[in-house]
Design an enzyme around this catalytic site. Structure first.
Site, short mmCIF file in Angstrom:
data_model
loop_
_atom_site.label_atom_id
_atom_site.label_comp_id
_atom_site.label_asym_id
_atom_site.label_seq_id
_atom_site.Cartn_x
_atom_site.Cartn_y
_atom_site.Cartn_z
N GLY A 256 76.14 -82.69 -104.31
CA GLY A 256 76.95 -82.99 -103.14
C GLY A 256 78.08 -83.95 -103.46
N GLY A 277 77.79 -88.48 -93.84
CA GLY A 277 79.10 -87.89 -93.55
C GLY A 277 80.23 -88.87 -93.78
CD GLU A 294 80.87 -79.44 -86.45
OE1 GLU A 294 80.32 -80.21 -85.62
OE2 GLU A 294 81.82 -78.70 -86.15
#
Length: 537
Positions: A256, A277, A294
């Protein structure tokens, strides 16, 4: 000497036999090896599965076993990507994009339609896998796959409609147009709670816009990522286009982070917690990249005194209890007008008592487990915090005595609207019921939390409804009337404001986030007039 060598050889053979016996024992304990779960083979799943796809399957990273939340038994394992796999996959995806971008958008839409049809053919078995690995009930698992199918249908039509306007030019003999082109490579990082649909929202729209995709799902739902990618890869191969158009890199935080920092990824779509996030957004912004976030939601339903309680009770029940409180659109706060507070709480508690709890794949079950053991601990800690801050547990609040990660759906009353626990999103089935008196104060309370995802009011007053929808109403990305906070349709743009991240996915004009816009002026005359009437002679 020969006797010694013979003894050593026998010892080595014995160790090998013990190792093989141990491995066979481990394999037979996996659910995928048991006859009851033979249907997993229909999705191409084995005891150990490669977690990297870039036109071919592989993976040289750690082997991770995923577990069924309903019983905490191991399902199967996935060999995840290491950084070398990631590098190879990005290169393959960038090469695949060169082919994909040259295919006309309607032809790309046709291939996406075929992906939708392939998912339709596997909808029940894939929905069963979602129930088994994520833990949501079967009808929700099937519904999630249906969302992906619906987005594929939507994307097919959209593939013939995307484009910019021809604008009036102030200069004679000039045309002013907007040209939209694909970004290139879209990275998609999805969360455990919607392991199919969120990837579908992103990939189907990104693909018809002309982008290649690279997907990292949640490690705890890696089997779903593998199964979905197997379905997609067959469609791409049948159409003789590069499989790396839809690449997969199962992995953890290292993958990630690599995606967030990689300048070759033109857009990174991230679904997850606000905390992570924020880290992703900072890494992407540091390289002036694009991100689509999101994140969390601390969603509210407001019930006024004129509301139809026949709508309120089932709406609040579904929004609070559905997916065991693990949707980003789950209702966390229920504001009740003081005149109906006690009546609604009593009716809601009665409805909670009738919720059928069981194995998520049983058709009669309405409520399944939390996804992990860690989530159970978080649930218990939060209930204790709510009590310490003055809350009263009306129902629930405890772990259910059965295998798996089951907790009781919980209602808490008596807390002030600004209690710290109320302002903290907890991914668990805990509903805070709060009293209010006036419209102005409760609209402000709806907006006072840091997130701004989903919201809903129940009322028959038209003036109040349009105030709710207006500039002094809800500050959320989803603003509903007389329906729950959860259960959004694919035709509208999905996303929220503030700490929810500001991203929009799925319908409306969300496709614009997956493309770059150029303003183009074309001079088809023999003169060279300048804008704003400037003379430069």
């Amino acid at each position: 000497m020969f006797e010694s060598e013979d003894t050593e050889a026998k010892r080595v053979i014995c160790v090998i036999k013990l190792h093989l016996h141990s491995r066979r024992t481990i394999l037979t304990t996996l659910l995928v090896s048991q006859p009851r779960y033979a249907w997993l083979r229909e999705l191409g799943l084995q005891e150990e599965n490669p977690g990297v796809y870039n036109g071919r399957w592989g993976g040289g990273g750690q082997v991770v076993t995923t577990f069924c939340p309903a019983n905490n038994q191991p399902i199967a394992s996935v060999r995840q990507a290491n950084l070398e796999d990631y590098e190879e996959t990005v290169k393959a995806a960038k090469e695949a994009w060169k082919v994909w971008a040259d295919i006309p958008a309607p032809k790309r839409g046709e291939i996406v339609r075929q992906i939708g049809d392939a998912l339709r053919q596997k909808i029940k078995v894939l929905g069963s896998l979602v129930s088994l690995e994520m833990g949501k009930i079967f009808v929700e698992g099937v519904g999630e796959v249906q969302e992906y199918v619906d987005v594929c249908d939507y994307a097919l039509g959209l593939s013939r409609m995307i484009g910019g306007p021809v604008l009036p030019s102030e200069r004679p003999g000039h045309a002013l147009i907007e040209q939209w082109n694909p970004l290139g490579l879209v990275g998609i990082i999805t969360a455990f709670n919607f392991p199919v649909a969120v990837y579908g929202w992103n990939s189907a729209i990104a693909m018809i816009c002309g982008n290649a995709c690279i997907w990292k799902g949640a490690p705890t739902t890696s089997l779903i990522s593998v199964a979905v990618t197997k379905i997609i890869s067959r469609v791409l191969e049948d159409n003789k286009v590069p499989g790396a158009i839809c690449s997969l890199v199962c992995g953890g935080a290292d993958i990630g982070t690599a995606m967030a920092r990689d300048e070759r990824i033109d857009l990174l779509s991230f679904t997850g917690s606000t905390k992570v996030g924020k880290q992703v957004a900072l890494m992407v912004q540091e390289r002036f990249g694009r991100s689509l976030l999101e994140l969390g939601g601390n969603n509210a339903i407001i019930v006024f005194e004129d509301a139809d309680l026949n709508l309120v009770i089932p709406s609040a029940l579904f929004a609070a209890v559905g997916t065991a409180g693990q949707r980003c659109t789950t209702v966390r706060r229920l504001f009740l007008h003081e005149s109906i507070h006690d009546e609604v709480v009593a009716k809601l508690a009665k409805a909670y008592a009738q919720v059928r709890i069981g194995d998520p794949w049983d058709s009669d079950t309405l409520y399944g487990p939390l996804h992990t053991k860690e989530a159970v601990k978080m649930f218990l800690d939060t209930v204790e915090q709510a009590k310490q801050q003055g809350g009263s547990v009306v129902c629930g609040g405890k772990v259910i005595n059965r295998p798996g990660n089951y907790v009781e759906p919980t209602i808490v009353t008596g807390l002030p609207h600004d209690a710290p626990v109320v302002h903290t999103e907890t991914f668990a089935p805990i509903l805070y019921v709060l009293k209010f008196k006036e419209q102005e104060e409760v609209f402000a309370w709806n907006n006072e939390v840091k997130q701004g995802l989903s919201s809903s009011i129940f009322t028959k007053d038209l003036g109040r409804i349009f105030c709710w929808l207006g500039p002094k109403g809800s500050d959320c990305g989803i603003v509903n009337v007389n329906i729950p906070t959860s259960g959004a349709e694919i035709g509208g743009a999905f996303g929220g404001e503030k700490h929810t991240g500001g991203g929009r996915e799925s319908g409306s004009d969300s496709w614009k986030l997956y493309m770059r816009r150029s303003t183009c002026t074309i001079n088809y005359s023999k003169d060279l007039p300048l804008a704003q009437g400037i003379k430069f002679q």
